[in-house]
Design a protein around this motif. Structure first.
Motif, PDB file in Angstrom:
ATOM      1  N   GLU A  67      40.633  36.429  47.218  1.00 46.44           N
ATOM      2  CA  GLU A  67      39.273  35.912  47.408  1.00 46.44           C
ATOM      3  C   GLU A  67      38.345  36.975  48.018  1.00 46.44           C
ATOM      4  N   VAL A  68      38.820  37.690  49.038  1.00 47.47           N
ATOM      5  CA  VAL A  68      38.011  38.716  49.702  1.00 47.47           C
ATOM      6  C   VAL A  68      37.661  39.838  48.726  1.00 47.47           C
ATOM      7  N   VAL A  69      38.633  40.303  47.955  1.00 47.51           N
ATOM      8  CA  VAL A  69      38.377  41.382  47.006  1.00 47.51           C
ATOM      9  C   VAL A  69      37.403  40.911  45.927  1.00 47.51           C
ATOM     10  N   GLU A  70      37.633  39.730  45.390  1.00 49.37           N
ATOM     11  CA  GLU A  70      36.741  39.209  44.352  1.00 49.37           C
ATOM     12  C   GLU A  70      35.322  39.024  44.886  1.00 49.37           C
ATOM     13  N   GLN A  71      35.191  38.447  46.070  1.00 50.06           N
ATOM     14  CA  GLN A  71      33.858  38.245  46.655  1.00 50.06           C
ATOM     15  C   GLN A  71      33.164  39.579  46.911  1.00 50.06           C
ATOM     16  N   SER A 111      44.345  40.395  38.796  1.00 50.43           N
ATOM     17  CA  SER A 111      44.301  40.138  40.228  1.00 50.43           C
ATOM     18  C   SER A 111      44.272  41.486  40.922  1.00 50.43           C
ATOM     19  N   PRO A 112      43.743  41.563  42.126  1.00 52.88           N
ATOM     20  CA  PRO A 112      43.877  42.830  42.845  1.00 52.88           C
ATOM     21  C   PRO A 112      45.323  43.085  43.281  1.00 52.88           C
ATOM     22  N   TYR A 113      46.125  42.030  43.364  1.00 50.56           N
ATOM     23  CA  TYR A 113      47.528  42.158  43.777  1.00 50.56           C
ATOM     24  C   TYR A 113      48.365  42.648  42.592  1.00 50.56           C
ATOM     25  N   PRO A 114      49.027  43.793  42.734  1.00 47.44           N
ATOM     26  CA  PRO A 114      49.777  44.391  41.622  1.00 47.44           C
ATOM     27  C   PRO A 114      51.118  43.703  41.386  1.00 47.44           C
ATOM     28  N   ASP A 115      51.112  42.659  40.630  1.00 47.80           N
ATOM     29  CA  ASP A 115      52.301  41.841  40.396  1.00 47.80           C
ATOM     30  C   ASP A 115      53.140  42.412  39.244  1.00 47.80           C
ATOM     31  N   GLY A 116      53.790  43.547  39.501  1.00 43.04           N
ATOM     32  CA  GLY A 116      54.697  44.131  38.517  1.00 43.04           C
ATOM     33  C   GLY A 116      54.114  45.262  37.700  1.00 43.04           C
ATOM     34  N   ASP A 117      52.825  45.522  37.827  1.00 39.42           N
ATOM     35  CA  ASP A 117      52.206  46.629  37.097  1.00 39.42           C
ATOM     36  C   ASP A 117      50.968  47.079  37.855  1.00 39.42           C
ATOM     37  N   TYR A 118      50.442  48.225  37.461  1.00 41.91           N
ATOM     38  CA  TYR A 118      49.203  48.707  38.059  1.00 41.91           C
ATOM     39  C   TYR A 118      48.064  47.798  37.609  1.00 41.91           C
ATOM     40  N   TYR A 119      47.338  47.236  38.560  1.00 43.94           N
ATOM     41  CA  TYR A 119      46.162  46.424  38.280  1.00 43.94           C
ATOM     42  C   TYR A 119      44.961  47.118  38.904  1.00 43.94           C
ATOM     43  N   ILE A 120      43.905  47.277  38.108  1.00 39.44           N
ATOM     44  CA  ILE A 120      42.750  48.044  38.543  1.00 39.44           C
ATOM     45  C   ILE A 120      41.482  47.277  38.206  1.00 39.44           C
ATOM     46  N   TYR A 121      40.619  47.125  39.188  1.00 43.47           N
ATOM     47  CA  TYR A 121      39.254  46.680  38.954  1.00 43.47           C
ATOM     48  C   TYR A 121      38.392  47.917  39.111  1.00 43.47           C
ATOM     49  N   LEU A 122      37.440  48.081  38.216  1.00 43.48           N
ATOM     50  CA  LEU A 122      36.690  49.323  38.179  1.00 43.48           C
ATOM     51  C   LEU A 122      35.260  49.070  37.725  1.00 43.48           C
ATOM     52  N   SER A 123      34.302  49.620  38.462  1.00 43.58           N
ATOM     53  CA  SER A 123      32.913  49.537  38.014  1.00 43.58           C
ATOM     54  C   SER A 123      32.763  50.398  36.762  1.00 43.58           C
ATOM     55  N   SER A 130      39.247  48.728  42.819  1.00 48.43           N
ATOM     56  CA  SER A 130      40.520  48.591  43.523  1.00 48.43           C
ATOM     57  C   SER A 130      41.641  49.096  42.630  1.00 48.43           C
ATOM     58  N   PHE A 131      42.679  49.587  43.278  1.00 44.48           N
ATOM     59  CA  PHE A 131      43.853  50.087  42.570  1.00 44.48           C
ATOM     60  C   PHE A 131      45.080  49.494  43.243  1.00 44.48           C
ATOM     61  N   GLY A 132      45.761  48.599  42.542  1.00 48.81           N
ATOM     62  CA  GLY A 132      46.984  47.993  43.058  1.00 48.81           C
ATOM     63  C   GLY A 132      48.195  48.720  42.517  1.00 48.81           C
ATOM     64  N   HIS A 133      49.030  49.234  43.425  1.00 46.42           N
ATOM     65  CA  HIS A 133      50.233  49.998  43.055  1.00 46.42           C
ATOM     66  C   HIS A 133      51.465  49.115  43.265  1.00 46.42           C
ATOM     67  N   PRO A 134      52.158  48.744  42.169  1.00 42.07           N
ATOM     68  CA  PRO A 134      53.252  47.781  42.288  1.00 42.07           C
ATOM     69  C   PRO A 134      54.494  48.307  42.992  1.00 42.07           C
ATOM     70  N   TRP A 135      54.778  49.593  42.894  1.00 43.27           N
ATOM     71  CA  TRP A 135      56.022  50.101  43.473  1.00 43.27           C
ATOM     72  C   TRP A 135      55.822  50.607  44.886  1.00 43.27           C
ATOM     73  N   GLU A 136      54.667  51.136  45.178  1.00 46.43           N
ATOM     74  CA  GLU A 136      54.363  51.485  46.564  1.00 46.43           C
ATOM     75  C   GLU A 136      54.020  50.210  47.339  1.00 46.43           C
ATOM     76  N   CYS A 140      44.464  49.943  47.143  1.00 47.56           N
ATOM     77  CA  CYS A 140      43.412  50.878  47.511  1.00 47.56           C
ATOM     78  C   CYS A 140      42.065  50.287  47.082  1.00 47.56           C
ATOM     79  N   LEU A 141      41.129  50.240  48.009  1.00 43.93           N
ATOM     80  CA  LEU A 141      39.755  49.868  47.698  1.00 43.93           C
ATOM     81  C   LEU A 141      38.922  51.127  47.819  1.00 43.93           C
ATOM     82  N   PHE A 142      37.989  51.335  46.892  1.00 44.89           N
ATOM     83  CA  PHE A 142      37.170  52.544  46.951  1.00 44.89           C
ATOM     84  C   PHE A 142      35.734  52.250  46.572  1.00 44.89           C
TER      85      PHE A 142
END
Length: 172
Positions: A67-71, A111-123, A130-136, A140-142
């Protein structure tokens, strides 16, 4: 403006967007910790461990994090902005955050949460997201505006960042 608030990237655009992401972020996907964080984290960025969510059996903190990331993204994009939602080696999307996630509207893609793969929201200009790293198991928010909008709440949920501007916290 787009006809639908969420559209799948066509093959040509998918390739173009991912090529640019690989180039601009020096993306090196890997399950090996010696290759992490997998991107060159931008100067205006903060990266958190997602380990604090391990003891969240009801998913309350995870739901709040999403919710925080989406907002934060929605507030930064304004009423007519669009974002990219990238899922590494899977379908990716362009969407209008102001027209999704509410009653009677489509849900956010990914989702911003990397549930098994890299998930990225990008302007669209690649300057915020945001960059969600599933194995680390990190997020990351930028982009300074996005950090200003979301980082205080993310810290309440996840604790102090592990990196700021690509540097481990506590190092000079």
């Amino acid at each position: 403006m787009m006809e639908s608030p969420v559209v799948e990237l066509c093959e040509t655009e998918y390739g173009r967007v991912w090529d640019r992401f690989y180039d601009e972020f020096e993306f090196q996907p890997s399950m090996s910790s010696s290759k992490w964080p997998a991107i060159k984290e931008p100067t205006a960025s903060a990266t958190w461990s997602l380990a604090a969510l391990d003891d969240d059996p009801e998913y309350e903190r995870l739901d709040r994090l999403v919710e925080v990331v989406e907002q934060g993204l929605k507030s930064c994009m304004g009423p007519s902005g669009t974002l990219l939602a990238l899922d590494w080696q899977h379908t990716s999307y362009r969407f209008a955050p102001s027209n999704i996630g509410g009653p009677g509207q489509p849900a956010w893609p990914l989702s911003p949460y990397p549930d098994g793969d890299y998930y990225i929201y990008l302007s669209e200009n690649f300057r915020m997201g945001s960059f969600g790293h599933p194995w680390e198991e990190s997020l990351c928010l930028f982009g300074q505006e996005f950090l200003d909008a979301a980082s205080a709440e993310v810290e309440k949920l996840l604790g102090q960042p592990i990196r700021r501007s690509g540097r481990a916290v506590g190092t000079t």
